[in-house]
Design a protein around this motif. Sequence first.
Motif, PDB file in Angstrom:
ATOM      1  N   GLY A 107       0.815  -1.207   0.000  1.00 56.12           N
ATOM      2  CA  GLY A 107       0.000   0.000   0.000  1.00 56.12           C
ATOM      3  C   GLY A 107       0.850   1.259   0.000  1.00 56.12           C
ATOM      4  O   GLY A 107       0.604   2.201  -0.760  1.00 56.12           O
ATOM      5  N   VAL A 108       1.886   1.290   0.852  1.00 50.33           N
ATOM      6  CA  VAL A 108       2.722   2.485   0.914  1.00 50.33           C
ATOM      7  C   VAL A 108       3.593   2.616  -0.330  1.00 50.33           C
ATOM      8  O   VAL A 108       3.901   3.723  -0.784  1.00 50.33           O
ATOM      9  CB  VAL A 108       3.591   2.492   2.192  1.00 50.33           C
ATOM     10  N   MET A 109       3.986   1.493  -0.936  1.00 47.91           N
ATOM     11  CA  MET A 109       4.779   1.565  -2.170  1.00 47.91           C
ATOM     12  C   MET A 109       3.967   2.190  -3.299  1.00 47.91           C
ATOM     13  O   MET A 109       4.476   3.039  -4.047  1.00 47.91           O
ATOM     14  CB  MET A 109       5.261   0.172  -2.557  1.00 47.91           C
ATOM     15  N   ALA A 110       2.711   1.789  -3.419  1.00 45.54           N
ATOM     16  CA  ALA A 110       1.858   2.389  -4.443  1.00 45.54           C
ATOM     17  C   ALA A 110       1.663   3.873  -4.170  1.00 45.54           C
ATOM     18  O   ALA A 110       1.750   4.719  -5.070  1.00 45.54           O
ATOM     19  CB  ALA A 110       0.511   1.672  -4.489  1.00 45.54           C
ATOM     20  N   ALA A 111       1.416   4.217  -2.898  1.00 48.26           N
ATOM     21  CA  ALA A 111       1.166   5.612  -2.542  1.00 48.26           C
ATOM     22  C   ALA A 111       2.400   6.477  -2.774  1.00 48.26           C
ATOM     23  O   ALA A 111       2.317   7.578  -3.324  1.00 48.26           O
ATOM     24  CB  ALA A 111       0.711   5.707  -1.086  1.00 48.26           C
ATOM     25  N   TRP A 112       3.574   5.982  -2.385  1.00 47.48           N
ATOM     26  CA  TRP A 112       4.771   6.815  -2.494  1.00 47.48           C
ATOM     27  C   TRP A 112       5.307   6.889  -3.917  1.00 47.48           C
ATOM     28  O   TRP A 112       6.047   7.802  -4.249  1.00 47.48           O
ATOM     29  CB  TRP A 112       5.841   6.326  -1.515  1.00 47.48           C
ATOM     30  N   SER A 113       4.958   5.940  -4.762  1.00 44.54           N
ATOM     31  CA  SER A 113       5.323   6.093  -6.172  1.00 44.54           C
ATOM     32  C   SER A 113       4.551   7.256  -6.776  1.00 44.54           C
ATOM     33  O   SER A 113       5.065   8.002  -7.621  1.00 44.54           O
ATOM     34  CB  SER A 113       5.058   4.797  -6.941  1.00 44.54           C
ATOM     35  N   VAL A 114       3.304   7.430  -6.337  1.00 38.15           N
ATOM     36  CA  VAL A 114       2.529   8.604  -6.737  1.00 38.15           C
ATOM     37  C   VAL A 114       3.196   9.861  -6.197  1.00 38.15           C
ATOM     38  O   VAL A 114       3.363  10.864  -6.905  1.00 38.15           O
ATOM     39  CB  VAL A 114       1.080   8.516  -6.201  1.00 38.15           C
ATOM     40  N   LEU A 115       3.621   9.804  -4.940  1.00 35.97           N
ATOM     41  CA  LEU A 115       4.219  10.968  -4.296  1.00 35.97           C
ATOM     42  C   LEU A 115       5.487  11.423  -5.009  1.00 35.97           C
ATOM     43  O   LEU A 115       5.740  12.628  -5.139  1.00 35.97           O
ATOM     44  CB  LEU A 115       4.529  10.618  -2.838  1.00 35.97           C
ATOM     45  N   GLY A 116       6.292  10.475  -5.486  1.00 33.23           N
ATOM     46  CA  GLY A 116       7.535  10.829  -6.140  1.00 33.23           C
ATOM     47  C   GLY A 116       7.335  11.717  -7.354  1.00 33.23           C
ATOM     48  O   GLY A 116       7.960  12.771  -7.483  1.00 33.23           O
ATOM     49  N   ILE A 140      -7.602  -0.369   2.269  1.00 34.04           N
ATOM     50  CA  ILE A 140      -8.207  -0.958   1.067  1.00 34.04           C
ATOM     51  C   ILE A 140      -9.003   0.095   0.297  1.00 34.04           C
ATOM     52  O   ILE A 140      -8.874   0.214  -0.932  1.00 34.04           O
ATOM     53  CB  ILE A 140      -9.110  -2.148   1.459  1.00 34.04           C
ATOM     54  N   ILE A 141      -9.818   0.871   1.023  1.00 35.27           N
ATOM     55  CA  ILE A 141     -10.593   1.937   0.367  1.00 35.27           C
ATOM     56  C   ILE A 141      -9.650   2.934  -0.300  1.00 35.27           C
ATOM     57  O   ILE A 141      -9.865   3.376  -1.440  1.00 35.27           O
ATOM     58  CB  ILE A 141     -11.501   2.648   1.380  1.00 35.27           C
ATOM     59  N   GLY A 142      -8.574   3.298   0.409  1.00 39.07           N
ATOM     60  CA  GLY A 142      -7.617   4.248  -0.146  1.00 39.07           C
ATOM     61  C   GLY A 142      -6.911   3.715  -1.378  1.00 39.07           C
ATOM     62  O   GLY A 142      -6.717   4.449  -2.361  1.00 39.07           O
ATOM     63  N   ASP A 143      -6.513   2.447  -1.351  1.00 42.36           N
ATOM     64  CA  ASP A 143      -5.822   1.860  -2.502  1.00 42.36           C
ATOM     65  C   ASP A 143      -6.717   1.844  -3.744  1.00 42.36           C
ATOM     66  O   ASP A 143      -6.284   2.201  -4.845  1.00 42.36           O
ATOM     67  CB  ASP A 143      -5.365   0.431  -2.178  1.00 42.36           C
ATOM     68  N   ILE A 144      -7.965   1.433  -3.555  1.00 46.68           N
ATOM     69  CA  ILE A 144      -8.903   1.430  -4.691  1.00 46.68           C
ATOM     70  C   ILE A 144      -9.172   2.858  -5.147  1.00 46.68           C
ATOM     71  O   ILE A 144      -9.191   3.165  -6.349  1.00 46.68           O
ATOM     72  CB  ILE A 144     -10.220   0.732  -4.303  1.00 46.68           C
ATOM     73  N   GLY A 145      -9.359   3.754  -4.181  1.00 46.22           N
ATOM     74  CA  GLY A 145      -9.612   5.158  -4.519  1.00 46.22           C
ATOM     75  C   GLY A 145      -8.469   5.804  -5.260  1.00 46.22           C
ATOM     76  O   GLY A 145      -8.677   6.581  -6.196  1.00 46.22           O
ATOM     77  N   VAL A 203      -2.621   0.076 -11.345  1.00 47.61           N
ATOM     78  CA  VAL A 203      -2.631  -1.396 -11.250  1.00 47.61           C
ATOM     79  C   VAL A 203      -1.990  -1.847  -9.938  1.00 47.61           C
ATOM     80  O   VAL A 203      -2.487  -2.760  -9.259  1.00 47.61           O
ATOM     81  CB  VAL A 203      -1.906  -2.020 -12.456  1.00 47.61           C
ATOM     82  N   ALA A 204      -0.887  -1.185  -9.543  1.00 49.85           N
ATOM     83  CA  ALA A 204      -0.225  -1.527  -8.280  1.00 49.85           C
ATOM     84  C   ALA A 204      -1.141  -1.258  -7.091  1.00 49.85           C
ATOM     85  O   ALA A 204      -1.192  -2.050  -6.131  1.00 49.85           O
ATOM     86  CB  ALA A 204       1.071  -0.735  -8.136  1.00 49.85           C
ATOM     87  N   CYS A 205      -1.866  -0.162  -7.137  1.00 47.70           N
ATOM     88  CA  CYS A 205      -2.811   0.168  -6.069  1.00 47.70           C
ATOM     89  C   CYS A 205      -3.893  -0.909  -5.950  1.00 47.70           C
ATOM     90  O   CYS A 205      -4.256  -1.339  -4.845  1.00 47.70           O
ATOM     91  CB  CYS A 205      -3.469   1.521  -6.329  1.00 47.70           C
ATOM     92  N   LEU A 206      -4.410  -1.342  -7.082  1.00 50.86           N
ATOM     93  CA  LEU A 206      -5.438  -2.385  -7.077  1.00 50.86           C
ATOM     94  C   LEU A 206      -4.863  -3.706  -6.567  1.00 50.86           C
ATOM     95  O   LEU A 206      -5.561  -4.482  -5.892  1.00 50.86           O
ATOM     96  CB  LEU A 206      -6.019  -2.561  -8.475  1.00 50.86           C
ATOM     97  N   GLY A 207      -3.591  -3.970  -6.862  1.00 48.50           N
ATOM     98  CA  GLY A 207      -2.948  -5.178  -6.348  1.00 48.50           C
ATOM     99  C   GLY A 207      -2.865  -5.171  -4.830  1.00 48.50           C
ATOM    100  O   GLY A 207      -3.138  -6.187  -4.168  1.00 48.50           O
ATOM    101  N   ALA A 208      -2.498  -4.025  -4.265  1.00 52.29           N
ATOM    102  CA  ALA A 208      -2.442  -3.913  -2.803  1.00 52.29           C
ATOM    103  C   ALA A 208      -3.825  -4.109  -2.193  1.00 52.29           C
ATOM    104  O   ALA A 208      -3.988  -4.790  -1.180  1.00 52.29           O
ATOM    105  CB  ALA A 208      -1.871  -2.551  -2.410  1.00 52.29           C
ATOM    106  N   ALA A 209      -4.833  -3.510  -2.821  1.00 51.94           N
ATOM    107  CA  ALA A 209      -6.205  -3.669  -2.328  1.00 51.94           C
ATOM    108  C   ALA A 209      -6.640  -5.132  -2.397  1.00 51.94           C
ATOM    109  O   ALA A 209      -7.318  -5.639  -1.487  1.00 51.94           O
ATOM    110  CB  ALA A 209      -7.162  -2.795  -3.135  1.00 51.94           C
TER     111      ALA A 209
END
Length: 403
Positions: free
Chosen positions: A227-236, A286-291, A386-392
């Motif tokens: 979850g944090v990997m998907a989020a921080w790739s966005v952040l980068g 989960i909600i955040g990853d899908i969102g 796709v990575a976010c959905l994988g975490a979810a």
Amino acid sequence: MVATTQAATRAEQGSRQTWAYALILIASGVALGVSGAPAPLYGLYQQSWHFSALTTTFVFATYAVAALGAVLVSGRISDVVGRKPVLLGAFGLMIVGLVVFLLADNVAMLLIARALHGAAVGATVVAGSAALLDLRPKDGARTGQLSGVAFNVGMAVAILGSAVLAQYAPHPLRTPYLVITVLCLLIAVGMVVLEEPHTARKTGRITIAKPAVPQEIRADFWFSALGVMAAWSVLGVLLSLYPSLAQAKTGIHNLVFGGAVVASTATAGALAQAIAGGVTARRAAIIGDIGMAVTLLLTIPALNTHNWVLVLLAGVALGGTFGLGFGGSLRHLSNVVPQHKRGETMSAYYLLAYSAMAVPTVIAGWAATTWSLSTVFPWFVVVVAVACLGAAGIGLRRNAEAA
């Protein structure tokens, strides 16, 4: 007897320094603010020194690589020598890096400054997270929530403040760093009088922490880590390239707009984490990853409208879901990590987070030298969605297994 004495010491310390928890939260927020402060200024550096988007991402990635090194060692160091020495050293490095920024007149100095800040922020995040859990060991989920809020608030204030000062104050590439240096000096003074929160320190040699996690929380760890990997790739990419892309698409070249796009995203993330305390950590993640997957995809048509309001709103929506995903993941891990493995586990967690921040950012910057950033961005969005959905999916599967 020793355990009783340590518990009494911790209780006595907590009664004397009721402000310690708040200070470390503020320090964590300031550290993340320092990491984001140059974001609105990269366009000015590019114009003044005539370098490409790839150079921008290398400057940003230098920060992430240095942070990786810091998270590998700072958890173990803080377990052995204590949280306070690590936090003091980190803020010392942070101030030195700000001085280098103040004096910078070429790309090499930017790289040095970002390396110093990467090491400082990585150490602060790991040692600070462990220190907060030391101070309130029975409140891990709440600590994870407040840490996420502090990270986002610090980033939002620093980015918007940096943009405003660069746009309207004299010496746009100097003044923002001067203001932040004063703030970091004040935090460092507080750190000097802080009493060590980690009373049950380990003994032994200080070694590089291996990227391993306790067996008993491995499934929970990987759910939080993905979850944090998907989020921080966005952040980068959000911190390095997105402000320039938003300005190019809308035709608004005021630095405050570029800063506001990122700051509004971070603010929405902080608000989402602040109000999501009643939602279980796993569900919030989960909600955040899908969102994040959905709102990332929505940024593409929003940018193509060239409408600044829609671009701003897309950023706010992305920030809210980012806050749920990142905050839920951090809360979940904070709630399950064993006390004797806090430093090393948080090192492993942020090692993966910073890797996810650095690698996609450099790839996006490299691709932007061959194709336009407008062409590259949608592809990046699809991959991260796709990575976010994988975490979810992992979280949903764990829920099904628990049921």
